[in-house]
Enzyme design. Sequence first.
Site, PDB file in Angstrom:
ATOM      1  N   ALA A   1      24.581  22.795 -40.566  1.00 12.94           N
ATOM      2  CA  ALA A   1      23.900  23.651 -41.538  1.00 12.94           C
ATOM      3  C   ALA A   1      24.870  24.488 -42.367  1.00 12.94           C
ATOM      4  CB  ALA A   1      22.903  24.559 -40.827  1.00 12.94           C
TER       5      ALA A   1
ATOM      6  N   GLN B   1      17.157  27.359 -38.103  1.00 14.29           N
ATOM      7  CA  GLN B   1      16.361  27.853 -36.972  1.00 14.29           C
ATOM      8  C   GLN B   1      14.918  27.352 -36.999  1.00 14.29           C
ATOM      9  OE1 GLN B   1      17.244  29.373 -34.290  1.00 14.29           O
ATOM     10  NE2 GLN B   1      19.313  30.037 -34.771  1.00 14.29           N
TER      11      GLN B   1
ATOM     12  N   SER C   1      20.445  21.552 -38.915  1.00 19.46           N
ATOM     13  CA  SER C   1      21.515  21.344 -37.945  1.00 19.46           C
ATOM     14  C   SER C   1      20.946  20.696 -36.692  1.00 19.46           C
ATOM     15  CB  SER C   1      22.169  22.681 -37.587  1.00 19.46           C
ATOM     16  OG  SER C   1      23.285  22.491 -36.743  1.00 19.46           O
TER      17      SER C   1
ATOM     18  N   HIS D   1      22.163  20.667 -33.546  1.00 19.81           N
ATOM     19  CA  HIS D   1      22.336  21.330 -32.239  1.00 19.81           C
ATOM     20  C   HIS D   1      21.324  22.440 -31.972  1.00 19.81           C
ATOM     21  CE1 HIS D   1      24.406  25.283 -33.028  1.00 19.81           C
ATOM     22  NE2 HIS D   1      24.604  24.707 -34.207  1.00 19.81           N
TER      23      HIS D   1
ATOM     24  N   CYS E   1      27.547  33.329 -34.440  1.00 11.52           N
ATOM     25  CA  CYS E   1      28.598  33.252 -35.455  1.00 11.52           C
ATOM     26  C   CYS E   1      29.341  34.564 -35.615  1.00 11.52           C
ATOM     27  CB  CYS E   1      27.985  32.837 -36.791  1.00 11.52           C
ATOM     28  SG  CYS E   1      27.232  31.204 -36.746  1.00 11.52           S
TER      29      CYS E   1
END
Length: 390
Positions: free
Chosen positions: A74, A182, A202, A204, A327
Amino acid sequence: MKQIYLDYASTTPVAQEVIDEMLKYLSFENIFGNPASNTHEYGWYAKEAVDKARQQVALLICADSREIVFTSGATESDNLAIKGVADAYANKGKHIITSSIEHKAVIDTCAYLETKGYTVSYLVPDQKGQITAEQVMQTIQPDTILVSLMAVNNELGTCYPLAEIGALCKENKILFHVDAAQGFGKIDVDVRAMNIDLLSISAHKIYGPKGVGALYVRRKPKVKLTPLIHGGGHENGYRSGTLATHQIVGLGQACVLMQKKGNSFYRHVENLRAIFLKKIEALPNITINTPLANSYPGIVNITFEGVDGEALVAMLHNLAVSMGSACNSASIEPSFVLLNIGLSQQQAHASLRFSFGQYTTVREVHIAADSVVAAVTKLRALSEQCGMGV
């Protein structure tokens, strides 16, 4: 004793079905070829697998498979969408609208563009992290070319009114980019119905492998993008580089699993959050920062007044939880998201994010909630003994 994992917003374990599928595309005995090799069956089979995964991703967001561009995740997708639009439409305008609580992949990309002569308006959310279509409307300028907002806030779980904002952008001929890292696979996202032009995802976050994601790029009317990576012209020229077949297959399989789980997955995490909060709310002087009526239920952010978050995390040695976005975990600064919804530095430092997933059990949630209540009660007692109080 193994920790109870309550940090699914950070990352998810890879589902066994995904692992099994990925293993088919690694060894010489299986399909290991380069999808761009079009002169032999090794490449043909690999390309077939990539095309299948592209369809699986597209199906989850009601898109055309030709609109899916595979990336490393992402963060890259956000960069490609925002920088790509900024450069391709610079002759139309240089104004971008986003919010002050977006993921760093959006915030930092917009900050970079500001150094290149672009202007960025950062919408300020309410106390629950909500952004409204009216705010977007009031911020539109004649040279606005892009609105970039997330589907689900990664620290609060707050859901944005994507359909309303998308309709507004379409009416004003402004491109709409959604960071759905998300929300993808967890809440309903229909890029057609919501008038979304670009959407970042994304793997994961949905029980797929790390290091792979995608960017949806609308074909009709066609969205122009200047690529970040140049080379062999892969992915219709948007993203050059040999495709990681096994990772892409993993993303596709993860999409299939999320599609199958659908409402049952949502109800599962909704039930877990309700159980958790029922016990936690027995504690005095706490604030639930997540808007429970308008959020993804797999995430809840709570402020525990009079408690230091780092001390609380240390005491909760049996739980894997977070003080905010993974992050920003290397920073000792309080969460910028929490500060931007009006919390003080002290309150932000006293806040934790709990996030649930498909492998979280009811028993684990009961244990976790009891652990939090006990730890907060103990830390407050120690604080009072030191004369600090709550």
